[in-house]
Each structure stands twice: as C-alpha cells, then as structure tokens.
Write a protein that holds these residues in place. Structure first.
Motif, short mmCIF file in Angstrom:
data_model
loop_
_atom_site.label_atom_id
_atom_site.label_comp_id
_atom_site.label_asym_id
_atom_site.label_seq_id
_atom_site.Cartn_x
_atom_site.Cartn_y
_atom_site.Cartn_z
N ASP A 169 -16.81 -35.48 -3.23
CA ASP A 169 -15.93 -34.66 -4.09
C ASP A 169 -16.44 -33.04 -3.51
OD1 ASP A 169 -14.75 -36.58 -5.75
OD2 ASP A 169 -16.26 -36.26 -7.39
N ALA A 170 -17.55 -32.76 -3.29
CA ALA A 170 -17.97 -31.54 -2.84
C ALA A 170 -17.55 -31.26 -1.22
CB ALA A 170 -19.49 -31.48 -2.95
N HIS A 171 -17.40 -32.45 -0.48
CA HIS A 171 -17.04 -32.29 1.00
C HIS A 171 -16.05 -33.40 1.15
CE1 HIS A 171 -20.58 -29.90 1.06
NE2 HIS A 171 -21.23 -30.70 0.59
N PRO A 172 -14.58 -33.16 0.69
CA PRO A 172 -13.76 -34.24 0.67
C PRO A 172 -13.15 -33.97 2.30
CG PRO A 172 -12.83 -32.44 -0.69
CD PRO A 172 -14.29 -32.17 -0.39
N TRP A 173 -13.06 -32.98 2.87
CA TRP A 173 -12.46 -32.87 4.17
C TRP A 173 -13.23 -33.58 5.20
CZ3 TRP A 173 -7.60 -32.63 5.16
CH2 TRP A 173 -6.88 -31.69 4.38
N GLU A 174 -14.66 -33.46 5.11
CA GLU A 174 -15.35 -34.30 6.12
C GLU A 174 -15.40 -35.63 5.85
OE1 GLU A 174 -16.36 -31.79 4.39
OE2 GLU A 174 -17.28 -30.10 5.85
N PHE A 175 -15.28 -36.07 4.57
CA PHE A 175 -15.03 -37.57 4.32
C PHE A 175 -13.76 -38.13 4.94
CE2 PHE A 175 -13.55 -40.95 1.16
CZ PHE A 175 -14.72 -41.97 1.55
N ILE A 176 -12.57 -37.51 4.55
CA ILE A 176 -11.20 -37.74 5.24
C ILE A 176 -11.50 -37.65 6.74
CG2 ILE A 176 -8.77 -36.91 5.41
CD1 ILE A 176 -9.28 -35.50 2.68
N ARG A 177 -12.08 -36.85 7.32
CA ARG A 177 -12.14 -36.79 8.64
C ARG A 177 -12.57 -37.86 9.31
NH1 ARG A 177 -15.94 -33.75 12.32
NH2 ARG A 177 -14.83 -33.21 14.31
N GLY A 178 -14.03 -38.27 8.53
CA GLY A 178 -14.77 -39.45 8.99
C GLY A 178 -13.55 -40.74 8.95
N THR A 221 -6.98 -42.06 -0.31
CA THR A 221 -6.07 -41.52 -0.96
C THR A 221 -6.35 -40.48 -2.10
OG1 THR A 221 -5.43 -43.47 -2.38
CG2 THR A 221 -4.48 -43.03 -0.38
N GLU A 222 -7.36 -40.99 -2.68
CA GLU A 222 -8.16 -40.01 -3.73
C GLU A 222 -8.74 -38.64 -3.03
OE1 GLU A 222 -9.62 -43.49 -7.18
OE2 GLU A 222 -10.98 -42.41 -5.91
N ALA A 223 -9.18 -39.01 -2.08
CA ALA A 223 -9.53 -37.76 -1.34
C ALA A 223 -8.43 -36.81 -0.92
CB ALA A 223 -10.47 -38.07 0.05
N LEU A 224 -7.19 -37.52 -0.33
CA LEU A 224 -6.09 -36.40 -0.17
C LEU A 224 -5.50 -36.03 -1.41
CD1 LEU A 224 -4.18 -39.19 2.23
CD2 LEU A 224 -5.76 -37.20 2.93
N VAL A 245 0.80 -39.74 6.40
CA VAL A 245 1.03 -38.27 5.70
C VAL A 245 2.04 -37.71 6.56
CG1 VAL A 245 -0.23 -36.09 5.73
CG2 VAL A 245 -1.40 -38.29 4.67
N ALA A 246 3.17 -37.44 6.25
CA ALA A 246 4.24 -36.90 7.32
C ALA A 246 4.90 -35.55 6.65
CB ALA A 246 5.28 -38.07 7.22
N ARG A 247 4.80 -35.33 5.64
CA ARG A 247 5.28 -33.94 5.06
C ARG A 247 4.79 -32.91 6.07
NH1 ARG A 247 8.86 -33.83 1.08
NH2 ARG A 247 9.24 -35.73 -0.24
N LYS A 248 5.48 -31.89 6.10
CA LYS A 248 5.17 -30.96 7.06
C LYS A 248 3.85 -30.08 6.65
CE LYS A 248 7.22 -26.82 9.68
NZ LYS A 248 8.40 -25.96 9.88
N SER A 250 1.49 -30.98 4.54
CA SER A 250 0.64 -31.88 4.33
C SER A 250 -0.05 -31.98 5.98
CB SER A 250 0.90 -33.03 3.83
OG SER A 250 1.05 -33.08 2.58
N VAL A 251 0.83 -32.26 6.81
CA VAL A 251 0.36 -32.34 8.46
C VAL A 251 -0.26 -31.24 8.62
CG1 VAL A 251 1.20 -32.55 10.68
CG2 VAL A 251 2.01 -34.04 8.74
N ALA A 252 0.12 -30.25 8.30
CA ALA A 252 -0.36 -28.72 8.58
C ALA A 252 -1.83 -28.72 8.18
CB ALA A 252 0.53 -27.44 8.30
N LEU A 253 -1.92 -29.36 6.73
CA LEU A 253 -3.07 -29.13 6.16
C LEU A 253 -4.27 -29.91 6.91
CD1 LEU A 253 -2.87 -29.18 2.27
CD2 LEU A 253 -4.36 -27.65 3.65
N MET A 254 -3.81 -31.23 7.34
CA MET A 254 -4.45 -32.07 8.25
C MET A 254 -4.92 -31.74 9.49
SD MET A 254 -5.19 -35.08 6.20
CE MET A 254 -5.12 -36.54 7.28
N ASP A 255 -4.31 -30.95 10.23
CA ASP A 255 -4.42 -30.36 11.48
C ASP A 255 -5.44 -29.32 11.46
OD1 ASP A 255 -2.63 -31.91 12.80
OD2 ASP A 255 -0.90 -30.29 12.86
#
Length: 262
Positions: A169-178, A221-224, A245-248, A250-255
């Motif tokens: 919860d504190a570091h969701p992007w690191e978890f998603i990246r992994g 998906t919960e992290a997303l 993940v295909a919406r523009k 959301s893709v920009a956030l992932m990038d």
C-alpha cells in the motif's frame, strides 16, 4: 548424485580434526572435494570456530530495517517468476528469480533489490540456456516470503500478510513494476480505421499482465486501482488470465512509473 552415509562423514571429520588436508581426506574416502570442504565448514561453524562469521539479521525475527521499496519490487518478481528452493536439509534455502538474457537491465534491478533486502547475504547469477537465475541465500526467506509452499502458485492460496500489504500500500508502483517485470510486458497493438473513406492503420501501446493465479491477478489489479490505472480482463477462450491496460491516460501513468523491460 552420490549420497554419503553418516559413517563416511564421521570418518572424514575425524581425519579433518586431526589435521588432515581436505584433498587427502577426499581422496582416501572417495568423496568429492567440495563435499569434504562443506562438511568441514559445518563442523567448524557448529563448534564456533569460524571467526567473523555471523547469522545475518532478519527484519521479521530481529527487527532489522527493511528497504521497503526494494522489498515491494522483489515481492512482485517473486510472485511472478520466483521460487524458494532447498537442495538438502543442511543447505541454506535460496530465492531464485529467472530472468531472460534479453533484458539485462531487469537482471541488474533484480540483483540490486536482492542486495538491498538482504544486505548481508550471498547474491549470485547462474547462467542457464537463454536466461540467468538471480539467487539470494538466506535462512530467513520464509519469514519474508510466507507465500512459499508446495506446488504451483496458481494451485494454492496466495494472500499477503498484513505487514506485506502495508508495504504494498505504501509502495504500489514498485510492486506493480515487479509484477510487470516478471509476468508482464509493454507491447504495441494495431487496428484499422476508416478515415475519409480510406482504411488506415492505427497503432497504440498497451501493457499486459498474465498469470494463472486468481489471487496474484487480484493483487495486481488492486494495486492498479490504488494508483488510478484503468484495466480490463482479456480472456483467451474461457481462461481470464490476462489483464490489459490500454487507455491512453493509464498507459501514460504506467510509462512514467514502470516502462518497458530493458
């Protein structure tokens, strides 16, 4: 693989304690030199004769500080492409993440995360055909990865402990990246559209994550949802194993926070 009984081992230890060289003991008992060296090391450690050696501290058992962003990333890698192995009851268990040779940057990130989470433990890379296994050895792997168990991950329940969920919860992007670095990818899709009576090709980027485990897909998906990324489920046949993940936006956030493998 040859297994040597306790009588052979005891004979070897008696000779070693008497001052015999490892090579001489190995030759006389027809035992591999590496096995004799390992027996000697265990015997010396048991008797406290290994100066400067100590058991690395564990964040869960001993309260050592834990690099939480690195752990969140490593947890994502483990849930995708990692597993914990035991070669024998005497060996220290190891966490192994399999990384393809095509993405050397991913291997570097994996090794860096392992060293951050286990700063006092041995980390190495083992070359295999088309890939390398990045490994860390620790007696406390089960403390930090309680999801380990017999069988395949998608055949058993995968639930995070409250302390793990707090880190995610504190570091969701690191978890998603992994998770993306293990079982995901960034690809370019295409379609066609009619423009002024002419059919034209249209390309767009998309992130995909595929895993057979319902629980691991749910964690992803919960992290997303936590970071505001919109996603959909893509089914191949009757198996809804793919998250898209295909919406523009959301893709920009992932990038910005994940990016393609490299």
């Amino acid at each position: 693989m040859n297994f040597h009984g306790t009588d052979v081992r005891q004979k070897a230890l008696t000779l070693l304690r008497g001052g015999a060289r490892n090579a001489d003991v190995a030759r006389s008992l027809n035992v591999p030199l590496g096995t004799v060296s390992y027996w000697k090391h265990l015997d010396r450690a048991k008797r406290g004769e290994c100066p400067g050696r100590h058991d690395p501290k564990c964040p869960r058992c001993d309260g050592r500080d834990l690099d939480e962003p690195a752990y969140a990333y490593l947890l994502g890698l483990y849930l995708g492409d990692g597993h914990i192995s035991h070669y024998s009851e005497h060996r220290v268990p190891n966490l192994m993440i399999t990384c393809t040779e095509s993405w050397p940057g991913l291997m570097d990130d994996c090794e860096q995360a392992m060293r951050a989470v286990f700063p006092d433990n041995s980390v190495c890379r083992v070359r295999k055909t088309g890939c390398r296994n990045v490994k860390v050895y620790s007696k406390h792997l089960h403390c930090l990865f309680p999801q380990h168990g017999p069988g395949k991950k998608h055949e058993r329940c995968i639930v995070l402990e409250p302390w793990q969920q707090g880190i995610v919860d504190a570091h969701p992007w690191e978890f998603i990246r992994g998770l993306i670095h293990s079982d995901g990818c960034r690809i370019t899709n295409w379609t066609t559209r009619m423009v002024a009576g002419e059919r034209k090709r249209y390309e767009y980027p998309r992130y995909l994550f595929a895993n057979k485990s319902d629980d691991i897909r749910r964690l992803f998906t919960e992290a997303l949802d936590e970071v505001g990324v919109e996603w959909t489920t893509l089914a191949r046949g009757s198996d809804p194993f793919n998250i898209s993940v295909a919406r523009k936006a959301s893709v920009a956030l992932m990038d910005a926070h994940v990016g393609p493998k490299y």
